[in-house]
Design an enzyme around this catalytic site. Structure first.
Site, mmCIF file in Angstrom:
data_model
loop_
_atom_site.group_PDB
_atom_site.id
_atom_site.type_symbol
_atom_site.label_atom_id
_atom_site.label_comp_id
_atom_site.label_asym_id
_atom_site.label_seq_id
_atom_site.Cartn_x
_atom_site.Cartn_y
_atom_site.Cartn_z
ATOM 1 N N PHE A 126 -15.966 40.071 24.200
ATOM 2 C CA PHE A 126 -16.594 40.667 25.561
ATOM 3 C C PHE A 126 -17.881 40.847 25.373
ATOM 4 O O PHE A 126 -18.929 41.359 26.475
ATOM 5 C CB PHE A 126 -15.788 41.781 25.959
ATOM 6 C CG PHE A 126 -16.052 43.277 25.006
ATOM 7 C CD1 PHE A 126 -17.227 44.116 25.380
ATOM 8 C CD2 PHE A 126 -15.562 43.513 23.896
ATOM 9 C CE1 PHE A 126 -17.462 44.979 24.967
ATOM 10 C CE2 PHE A 126 -15.836 44.678 23.146
ATOM 11 C CZ PHE A 126 -17.184 45.464 23.422
ATOM 12 N N GLU A 147 -15.404 49.209 11.571
ATOM 13 C CA GLU A 147 -16.285 48.912 12.753
ATOM 14 C C GLU A 147 -16.331 50.013 13.801
ATOM 15 O O GLU A 147 -14.941 50.065 14.379
ATOM 16 C CB GLU A 147 -16.073 47.565 13.132
ATOM 17 C CG GLU A 147 -17.221 47.052 13.921
ATOM 18 C CD GLU A 147 -16.931 45.579 14.504
ATOM 19 O OE1 GLU A 147 -15.928 45.193 14.533
ATOM 20 O OE2 GLU A 147 -18.002 45.111 14.714
ATOM 21 N N CYS A 183 -22.427 42.795 17.495
ATOM 22 C CA CYS A 183 -22.032 42.530 15.873
ATOM 23 C C CYS A 183 -22.979 42.724 14.877
ATOM 24 O O CYS A 183 -23.027 42.696 13.922
ATOM 25 C CB CYS A 183 -21.447 41.243 15.822
ATOM 26 S SG CYS A 183 -22.629 39.901 16.225
ATOM 27 N N GLU A 188 -11.274 38.329 28.708
ATOM 28 C CA GLU A 188 -10.802 38.542 29.742
ATOM 29 C C GLU A 188 -11.193 39.848 30.183
ATOM 30 O O GLU A 188 -11.001 40.286 31.323
ATOM 31 C CB GLU A 188 -9.086 38.601 29.518
ATOM 32 C CG GLU A 188 -8.610 39.677 28.721
ATOM 33 C CD GLU A 188 -8.270 39.237 27.102
ATOM 34 O OE1 GLU A 188 -9.394 38.653 26.828
ATOM 35 O OE2 GLU A 188 -7.528 39.696 26.434
ATOM 36 N N ARG A 189 -11.991 40.645 29.628
ATOM 37 C CA ARG A 189 -12.397 41.864 30.058
ATOM 38 C C ARG A 189 -13.540 41.692 30.737
ATOM 39 O O ARG A 189 -14.015 42.670 31.755
ATOM 40 C CB ARG A 189 -12.902 42.849 28.601
ATOM 41 C CG ARG A 189 -11.644 43.026 27.955
ATOM 42 C CD ARG A 189 -11.707 44.192 27.003
ATOM 43 N NE ARG A 189 -11.282 44.003 25.605
ATOM 44 C CZ ARG A 189 -11.451 44.463 24.622
ATOM 45 N NH1 ARG A 189 -12.502 45.399 24.444
ATOM 46 N NH2 ARG A 189 -10.949 44.118 23.413
ATOM 47 N N SER A 210 -13.176 39.884 16.704
ATOM 48 C CA SER A 210 -12.954 41.114 15.585
ATOM 49 C C SER A 210 -12.241 40.346 14.248
ATOM 50 O O SER A 210 -11.969 39.260 14.619
ATOM 51 C CB SER A 210 -12.178 42.068 16.070
ATOM 52 O OG SER A 210 -10.830 41.599 16.525
ATOM 53 N N LYS A 218 -11.964 29.638 26.319
ATOM 54 C CA LYS A 218 -11.192 31.145 26.607
ATOM 55 C C LYS A 218 -12.201 32.167 26.469
ATOM 56 O O LYS A 218 -12.258 32.378 25.280
ATOM 57 C CB LYS A 218 -10.149 30.641 25.741
ATOM 58 C CG LYS A 218 -8.732 31.502 26.188
ATOM 59 C CD LYS A 218 -9.012 33.081 26.877
ATOM 60 C CE LYS A 218 -9.096 33.860 25.589
ATOM 61 N NZ LYS A 218 -9.512 35.598 26.069
HETATM 62 P P1 NAD Z 1 -11.466 40.689 20.087
HETATM 63 O O1 NAD Z 1 -11.137 40.136 18.586
HETATM 64 O O2 NAD Z 1 -10.454 41.659 20.569
HETATM 65 O O3 NAD Z 1 -11.298 39.486 21.044
HETATM 66 C C1 NAD Z 1 -12.031 38.208 20.942
HETATM 67 C C2 NAD Z 1 -11.238 37.074 21.565
HETATM 68 O O4 NAD Z 1 -9.955 36.791 21.054
HETATM 69 C C3 NAD Z 1 -10.812 37.329 23.060
HETATM 70 O O5 NAD Z 1 -11.257 35.927 23.898
HETATM 71 C C4 NAD Z 1 -9.310 37.602 23.334
HETATM 72 O O6 NAD Z 1 -8.953 37.448 24.247
HETATM 73 C C5 NAD Z 1 -8.998 36.897 21.743
HETATM 74 N N1 NAD Z 1 -7.716 37.598 21.370
HETATM 75 C C6 NAD Z 1 -7.606 39.152 21.221
HETATM 76 N N2 NAD Z 1 -6.726 39.423 20.869
HETATM 77 C C7 NAD Z 1 -5.851 38.390 20.468
HETATM 78 C C8 NAD Z 1 -4.703 38.012 19.776
HETATM 79 N N3 NAD Z 1 -3.720 38.888 19.519
HETATM 80 N N4 NAD Z 1 -4.406 36.584 19.663
HETATM 81 C C9 NAD Z 1 -5.174 35.669 20.043
HETATM 82 N N5 NAD Z 1 -6.311 36.152 20.751
HETATM 83 C C10 NAD Z 1 -6.612 37.212 20.758
HETATM 84 O O7 NAD Z 1 -12.742 41.002 20.155
HETATM 85 P P2 NAD Z 1 -13.781 41.727 21.259
HETATM 86 O O8 NAD Z 1 -13.220 43.321 21.404
HETATM 87 O O9 NAD Z 1 -13.849 40.846 22.503
HETATM 88 O O10 NAD Z 1 -15.184 41.627 20.564
HETATM 89 C C11 NAD Z 1 -15.686 42.640 19.946
HETATM 90 C C12 NAD Z 1 -15.711 42.323 18.442
HETATM 91 O O11 NAD Z 1 -16.318 40.917 18.187
HETATM 92 C C13 NAD Z 1 -16.295 43.134 17.535
HETATM 93 O O12 NAD Z 1 -15.514 43.054 16.254
HETATM 94 C C14 NAD Z 1 -17.589 42.375 17.196
HETATM 95 O O13 NAD Z 1 -18.214 42.734 15.922
HETATM 96 C C15 NAD Z 1 -17.075 40.821 16.925
HETATM 97 N N6 NAD Z 1 -18.136 40.077 17.556
HETATM 98 C C16 NAD Z 1 -18.785 39.341 16.274
HETATM 99 C C17 NAD Z 1 -19.727 38.475 16.265
HETATM 100 C C18 NAD Z 1 -20.228 37.729 15.428
HETATM 101 O O14 NAD Z 1 -21.085 36.818 15.516
HETATM 102 N N7 NAD Z 1 -19.794 37.915 14.097
HETATM 103 C C19 NAD Z 1 -20.616 38.242 17.565
HETATM 104 C C20 NAD Z 1 -20.221 39.141 18.825
HETATM 105 C C21 NAD Z 1 -18.970 40.036 18.595
#
Ligand code: NAD
Length: 498
Positions: free
Chosen positions: A148, A382, A280, A175-176, A225, A172
């Site tokens: 998101f 985090e 991140c 969704e937020r 994450s 994909k």
């Molecule tokens: P998230 O992991 O909750 O979601 C990321 C994606 O995964 C979304 O599209 C979501 O729909 C999907 N997803 C969530 N739960 C799932 C599941 N159980 N099974 C399959 N798919 C699932 O992350 P977020 O809260 O949207 O974003 C924040 C996180 O992203 C933080 O941890 C941040 O550090 C990380 N991030 C990392 C980078 C990097 O380059 N390393 C960059 C941006 C964000």
């Protein structure tokens, strides 16, 4: 109410069996509903991508690049619309959303160099009348799953490179905050991309699992994450797909006793609280070397934070906006509570910010916590909120050991005037992206982005040169056109050039 749908085979679809609310985090109100794709909707998108692949693969790279040139123009022309949507659904202030979009556009500019980037490697005369070369062929249908916190930029890390390499894409998004991501994909369509080459499916775990299980999907790029990154990487790999999965972070800044403290404080304020700490690469831990440096840092930070303005996305005077959801707001506040309960000192407390006119928004004010120790859960996990924790150590070695021992290794920075110390730091620190007096060392588009340790699962980093390798498959060709009249005898030993 608006339904944010999918883009499949060039057409926007808004019918959905399941939907989920999208919030405006500044007001706390629901602003739209997002369609959650079923397995069959995702399969429809994969089929569209698969059908578009043969013609797209055969399209000369220069023609693919021209679409990217037009796409860049459309992104610039529609920047206000895009940033308004980012603000409404993410909460980012206009200037920050513009910065995100600009960094995304730079990835499109990189992709405009496709004909140059896709040149292979050629060797003439590797043997008698024999030439050899490697070429880089597209994979087919590839997928991206994004978080998101950068709804414009992170998807743009992926598909411009993937597409100019000749692949077709299924994205994909989170969704937020799905609306800006969908609008950007529609602009790419408007730039002249053939139907089916780029598809967007909104959704949740069902959509993600379909992408991970479908044999037609050749590769998966994920950003999000760490627990989900690890899940994606294991499942995609088990299903024979190439995968890069970028995860979470805990980015430390070492503040050396010789640092220009005013400059370090200015940099830390922006890097810790900008975008509500939901980056991140946000600096969330300052490691002060020596009590004198720690005391100076705390006193100057406290002073600087008096001017911090948290508020709604639509007021550009604000420094940062709300966090993404009520649940996340509670989680961030929970981390502040736990640090305090475990013995840390909350020096500047953002747990109850007052934002006039936006009483139901998901706000957390800038928070500074001193005397944090590595055993505390707020240090190990985090937080992803506007919270800067200060850890006090005696030496630079101790500071580096802390960073090297942490499970994450995304970004880090050192504030110092000592070139020797900085050089030692860059050489020995176990982190993928390093800044010297640069608080957010996010690589520019023509270098690649990625952390170490549990911040990245996979080998190749995102965007830049690594993305061209990730989205292509090397083929090595050895060719002989024998000179007239030359006939080779039968040879049973391994061919060599002895
Ligand atoms: P998230 O992991 O909750 O979601 C990321 C994606 O995964 C979304 O599209 C979501 O729909 C999907 N997803 C969530 N739960 C799932 C599941 N159980 N099974 C399959 N798919 C699932 O992350 P977020 O809260 O949207 O974003 C924040 C996180 O992203 C933080 O941890 C941040 O550090 C990380 N991030 C990392 C980078 C990097 O380059 N390393 C960059 C941006 C964000």
């Amino acid at each position: 109410m608006t339904i944010v749908g999918h883009l499949i085979n060039g057409r926007t679809q808004t019918t959905a069996e399941r939907t989920q609310p999208v919030y405006n985090p500044s007001t706390g109100e629901v602003s739209a509903q997002v369609a959650l794709a079923s397995r069959s909707t995702v399969e429809e998108a994969i089929a569209a991508a698969q059908a578009a692949f043969p013609a797209w693969r055969a399209t000369p790279p220069i023609k693919r690049a021209r679409i990217m040139f037009r796409f860049k123009e459309l992104l610039e022309k529609n920047a206000d619309r895009i940033c308004e949507l980012i603000g409404q659904e993410h909460g980012k202030i206009r200037h920050d959303a513009m910065g995100e979009l600009q960094r995304g556009i730079e990835n499109v500019e990189y992709a405009c160099g496709a004909p140059e980037l896709l040149k292979g490697e050629h060797s003439r005369n590797v043997g008698p009348d024999i030439d050899a070369w490697s070429e880089f062929q597209p994979l087919g249908v590839v997928a991206g799953i994004t978080p998101f916190n950068f709804p414009a930029m992170v998807p743009l890390w992926m598909y411009p490179s993937a597409l100019v390499c000749g692949n077709c894409f299924v994205l994909k998004p989170s969704e937020r905050d799905p609306s800006s991501t969908l609008l950007i994909a529609q602009l790419l369509q408007e730039a002249g991309l053939p139907d089916g080459v780029m598809n967007v499916v909104n959704g949740d775990k069902e959509a993600v699992d379909t992408l991970l299980e479908d044999q037609r999907v050749q590769a998966v790029s994920f950003v999000g994450s760490t627990p989900i990154a690890e899940y994606i990487y294991s499942k995609a790999s088990a299903n024979g797909k190439r995968c890069q999965a970028l995860g979470g972070a805990k980015n430390h800044a070492i503040v050396m006793p010789d640092a220009d403290m005013d400059n370090a404080v200015n940099q830390l304020v922006g890097a810790a609280f900008g975008s509500s700490g939901e980056r991140c690469m946000a600096l969330s831990v300052a490691v002060a070397v020596g009590d004198a440096a720690a005391d100076a840092l705390i006193s100057k930070m406290t002073e600087a934070m008096k001017n911090l303005k948290v508020g709604a996305y639509c007021d550009s005077d604000n420094d940062f906006g709300p966090v993404i959801t009520r649940e996340h707001q509670e989680k961030v506040i929970g981390h502040i509570n736990s640090a305090e309960a475990q013995g840390a000192t909350v020096v500047v407390d953002g747990r109850q910010p007052k934002v006039a006119g936006y009483e139901n928004g998901f706000f957390v004010g800038g928070t500074l916590i001193d005397h944090v120790t590595p055993e505390m859960s707020s240090y190990r996990q985090e937080i992803f909120g506007p919270v800067l924790q200060v850890v006090r150590v005696k030496t630079m070695e101790e500071a580096m050991q802390l960073i090297n021992d942490h499970e994450y290794g995304n970004g880090t920075c050192i504030f110092t005037r000592d070139g020797e110390a900085a050089r030692y730091f860059t050489d020995h620190i176990q982190v993928g992206m390093v800044g010297i007096n640069v608080p957010l060392p996010v690589p520019v588009a023509y270098h690649s982005f990625g952390g170490w340790k549990r911040s990245l699962f996979g080998d190749l980093h995102a965007y830049g040169p690594d993305s061209i390798r990730f989205y292509t498959r090397r083929k090595a060709i050895t060719q002989r056109w024998p000179s007239a009249g030359v006939r080779e005898g039968v040879e049973f030993s391994m061919p060599t050039m002895k």
